[in-house]
Design a protein around this motif. Structure first.
Motif, PDB file in Angstrom:
ATOM      1  N   UNK A 563     -17.132  52.046 -22.502  1.00  0.00           N
ATOM      2  CA  UNK A 563     -18.462  51.815 -21.943  1.00  0.00           C
ATOM      3  C   UNK A 563     -18.434  52.099 -20.451  1.00  0.00           C
ATOM      4  N   UNK A 564     -19.601  52.393 -19.920  1.00  0.00           N
ATOM      5  CA  UNK A 564     -19.752  52.621 -18.495  1.00  0.00           C
ATOM      6  C   UNK A 564     -21.178  52.330 -18.102  1.00  0.00           C
ATOM      7  N   UNK A 565     -21.542  52.552 -16.859  1.00  0.00           N
ATOM      8  CA  UNK A 565     -22.917  52.272 -16.422  1.00  0.00           C
ATOM      9  C   UNK A 565     -23.928  53.130 -17.195  1.00  0.00           C
ATOM     10  N   UNK A 588     -29.033  48.941 -16.153  1.00  0.00           N
ATOM     11  CA  UNK A 588     -27.924  49.714 -15.599  1.00  0.00           C
ATOM     12  C   UNK A 588     -26.613  49.383 -16.300  1.00  0.00           C
ATOM     13  N   UNK A 589     -26.443  48.112 -16.654  1.00  0.00           N
ATOM     14  CA  UNK A 589     -25.217  47.714 -17.350  1.00  0.00           C
ATOM     15  C   UNK A 589     -25.456  47.642 -18.852  1.00  0.00           C
ATOM     16  N   UNK A 590     -26.309  48.553 -19.360  1.00  0.00           N
ATOM     17  CA  UNK A 590     -26.796  48.459 -20.740  1.00  0.00           C
ATOM     18  C   UNK A 590     -25.744  48.785 -21.785  1.00  0.00           C
ATOM     19  N   UNK A 591     -24.753  49.602 -21.470  1.00  0.00           N
ATOM     20  CA  UNK A 591     -23.845  50.095 -22.501  1.00  0.00           C
ATOM     21  C   UNK A 591     -22.945  49.018 -23.092  1.00  0.00           C
ATOM     22  N   UNK A 610     -24.373  50.732 -28.157  1.00  0.00           N
ATOM     23  CA  UNK A 610     -25.728  50.205 -28.008  1.00  0.00           C
ATOM     24  C   UNK A 610     -26.159  50.229 -26.549  1.00  0.00           C
ATOM     25  N   UNK A 611     -27.489  50.179 -26.359  1.00  0.00           N
ATOM     26  CA  UNK A 611     -28.105  50.012 -25.045  1.00  0.00           C
ATOM     27  C   UNK A 611     -29.043  48.816 -25.107  1.00  0.00           C
ATOM     28  N   UNK A 612     -29.380  48.266 -23.931  1.00  0.00           N
ATOM     29  CA  UNK A 612     -30.256  47.097 -23.918  1.00  0.00           C
ATOM     30  C   UNK A 612     -31.179  47.124 -22.702  1.00  0.00           C
ATOM     31  N   UNK A 636     -20.341  61.293 -22.295  1.00  0.00           N
ATOM     32  CA  UNK A 636     -21.548  60.545 -21.931  1.00  0.00           C
ATOM     33  C   UNK A 636     -21.627  60.210 -20.453  1.00  0.00           C
ATOM     34  N   UNK A 637     -20.481  60.003 -19.798  1.00  0.00           N
ATOM     35  CA  UNK A 637     -20.519  59.675 -18.374  1.00  0.00           C
ATOM     36  C   UNK A 637     -21.083  60.835 -17.566  1.00  0.00           C
ATOM     37  N   UNK A 638     -20.654  62.054 -17.885  1.00  0.00           N
ATOM     38  CA  UNK A 638     -21.167  63.219 -17.166  1.00  0.00           C
ATOM     39  C   UNK A 638     -22.644  63.434 -17.450  1.00  0.00           C
ATOM     40  N   UNK A 639     -23.022  63.235 -18.691  1.00  0.00           N
ATOM     41  CA  UNK A 639     -24.427  63.425 -19.044  1.00  0.00           C
ATOM     42  C   UNK A 639     -25.300  62.373 -18.375  1.00  0.00           C
TER      43      UNK A 639
END
Length: 674
Positions: A563-565, A588-591, A610-612, A636-639
């Protein structure tokens, strides 16, 4: 008695460069499946009592099911070989017909009653008798034939379920007509006429009233009318056969896009334990001469699908087809599924009815669409958008039309006048229909007792903490997420649009304890390589929590999670990766990552990114995410660092490294403004 070992011929990579399979492989597998059933036969051969959980119809019906569904396979094997099979095969099914139709015998089959499972099995027996007539029916004693006729005649005066079951008396009555027995033409006409009510175009039927689209279109709603036409012949089919052939031809033009490069069909809908049966329409098109596919592609599709399961535990070490997807997995089955239910897979062996020199058997295999190029294919009738990626051979199905719910209440077109409670209440949403996406490499989470177990491919709304009430509110799930309450459901789906590049739908939401909240979610999907751009317009009270899940990936070993930001990822040991990226308005901390155990048909360990959104601002609010599934190459981090979106009153523009897309918002009844 030791279980027989499956022994297949050497692969033929010249004729079948993709699968290695030839007709000899199909014959060997058919013989293996039939031989493996012998230890489970009753003394008179009228029932096969297989080990496993009994169905809701009971063990007597389950035993008949074992006979009927395997008899369908035996009939194709016998007829396809011109009777040149081991005599014992014909002898044991002849004996079973005699014992099963003897009402005074200990193995008598259950009579046909209203909406009873024996109706399904009677159709298989009728088709099998017709196809193997020269080698079986014509050699039965007169008394046995009379008893078979009497048992099949039990359809008279009985009611079926109002879905694909309407076709079971059609083929049974036609068989009776073919042998000169009394039959009911009205029952044939009524069944075929009722199915006309469900035809929606482009080769697609609804399975009864409501938006019920799944593989029953392939292994039932095309199959039975065309086998009926084959039985009736041009002199008796009243021109219907030509119509059915044209419809199957149209359906088959798209159907190969449902299969991944590894042969797996998209995992969607009920009765998936029938497995191989998904290949049936490819052979049917060849059998009745209406396929748009090259002969080598029909075989590549069918052989690829059957080989896929054969290499992964179906049949198992006992030679049996277990209840599940690969091995035994009851949560992917239904209450009507019994130990012998998987043998509807017999329909996949229709190809054995083709002569061994038919081009479908002799021509070189041709690739599936996903093996040739990336594609995006819109299926407006069921409300589906298929997209496949050649690099990893995965096909994904974006679902904006099939919900397996009853028809909308009278006076409710799905917009004005329909309350959230009306729309979201009713039968529980089924994970095989309610998800936003399905794939050839994943299955939905189907077991567990908390909301966290079914987060995949769903956007859930949770009642704001200061309004949270009883989870027994109509339409609310009875499970809850710690600290949040009960998640909302996606029940009745209302299609908005479906074209090659975009599909959209909306559903109403009932929030637990919030009263008539009027909450609503409109979703727009657009494929971009292995990614899907997904836009949700969420109309909900202020403070509502929103959670979205991506694909659940599962395997024998626990998937790795990262997970990341604003992003989350789950990856199996073989590289299958599910990722979710926040583009607009998520926390921002959704992951986050949610793990499951023994909750997925693809393996005992699963994980879902998941995201929230912690607090919805109230009114209409647009959320944008990227949902990815691939075997490698997802970053996903780059995207997350490069993707962005902008909302206007009627659309959302999304910028990605591959370019920008403008996606329209605003289905029927949608509120105005962003």
């Amino acid at each position: 008695m030791p279980a027989p070992r499956l022994s297949l011929p050497p692969a033929d990579r010249a004729r079948s460069p993709y699968t290695g399979w030839t007709r000899a492989h199909w014959e060997a597998l058919a013989d293996h499946l039939l031989d493996a059933l012998v230890p489970y036969a009753t003394p008179g051969w009228a029932r096969y009592q297989l080990p496993g959980r009994a169905s809701s119809s009971g063990v007597d019906s389950d035993g008949l099911e074992g006979f009927a569904r395997s008899f369908l396979l035996a009939s194709f094997r016998v007829a396809g070989a011109g009777g040149a099979v081991a005599p014992a095969l014909v002898e044991r099914y002849a004996a079973g017909l005699a014992a099963g139709t003897d009402p005074a015998g200990s193995e008598a089959w259950p009579a046909l009653a209203d909406r009873s499972q024996p109706m399904v099995e009677a159709a298989s027996i009728a088709i099998g008798l017709w196809e193997s007539r020269r080698w079986l029916w014509d050699l039965l004693a007169d008394g046995v034939r009379e008893r078979v006729v009497a048992w099949l005649s039990g359809f008279a005066g009985r009611h079926t379920w109002d879905n694909n079951w309407r076709l079971f008396p059609v083929v049974a009555e036609e068989f009776l007509a073919s042998v000169g027995a009394p039959y009911r033409q009205r029952a044939i006409d009524d069944g075929l006429d009722r199915v006309e009510d469900w035809y929606v175009g482009d080769g697609w039927y609804r399975d009864g009233d409501g938006r019920n689209f799944d593989y029953y279109n392939a292994w039932a709603l095309h199959l039975y009318p065309l086998l009926w036409s084959r039985m009736a012949g041009p002199d008796r089919d009243g021109g219907r056969g030509a119509v059915y052939r044209a419809r199957l031809r149209r359906f088959l033009a798209d159907y190969p896009r449902f299969f991944g490069a590894d042969g797996a069909p998209v995992h969607q809908g009920r009765s998936l334990t029938y497995r191989y049966a998904a290949a049936a329409p490819a052979w049917l098109g060849e059998l009745v001469g209406c396929t748009p596919l090259a002969p080598g592609q029909s075989r590549r599709l069918a052989s690829g699908a059957v080989r896929h399961f054969t290499l992964r535990g179906a049949p198992d070490a006992r030679g049996l087809l277990p209840l599940g997807w690969y091995g035994t997995y009851p949560p992917a089955t239904q209450a009507y599924s019994g130990p012998a239910s998987p043998y509807w897979a017999s329909k996949a062996f229709l190809g054995l009815l083709l002569p061994d020199q038919h081009p479908a058997w002799t021509r070189t295999e041709r690739p599936l669409p996903v093996e040739e190029s990336d594609f995006r294919t819109a299926l407006p009738a069921p409300g589906w958008l298929l997209h496949g990626t050649r690099r990893d051979g995965i096909v994904r199905l974006l679902n904006h039309g099939s919900d397996h719910q009853p028809p909308a209440p009278a006076g409710s077109p799905g917009a004005a006048g329909a309350s959230a409670a009306d729309e979201a209440a009713g039968p529980r949403d089924d994970p095989h229909y309610a998800k936003f996406a399905y794939a050839t490499a994943t299955a939905p989470e189907t077991a567990g007792h908390t909301a966290e177990d079914r987060v995949d491919q769903h956007v859930a709304l949770f009642t704001p903490a200061n309004h949270r009430g009883d989870a027994s509110t109509p339409g609310a799930s009875r499970v809850s997420t710690p600290g949040l309450g009960a998640p909302s459901r996606r029940s009745r789906i209302h299609p908005v649009r479906c074209a090659a590049g975009v599909a959209a739908s909306w559903h109403a939401v009932a929030l637990a304890g919030a009263g008539p909240s009027g909450a609503r979610v409109e979703t727009v999907s657009a494929p971009d390589g292995p990614w899907e751009i997904r836009v949700h317009r969420v109309d909900a009270p202020a403070g509502t929590v929103v959670r979205e899940g991506g694909y659940a990936v599962a395997a024998d070993l626990p998937p790795v999670g990262e997970t990341g930001p604003g992003w989350a990822l789950a990856r199996t040991a073989d590289g299958l990766t599910s990722a979710l990226v926040a583009v607009l308005h998520w926390d921002e901390d959704a992951g986050e990552l949610v793990r499951g155990a023994h909750s997925n048909a693809y393996g005992p360990h699963s994980a879902t990114p998941t995201l929230r959104l912690g607090a919805h601002p109230g009114g209409g609010h647009v959320l944008v995410s990227l949902v990815g599934l691939a075997r490698d190459g997802l970053d996903p981090a780059a995207l997350r660092a490069t993707a962005r979106a902008h909302v206007t009153p009627h659309s959302v523009r999304v910028w990605l490294p591959t370019g920008s897309r403008e996606l329209p918002l605003g289905g029927p009844g949608a509120p105005a403004g962003p």
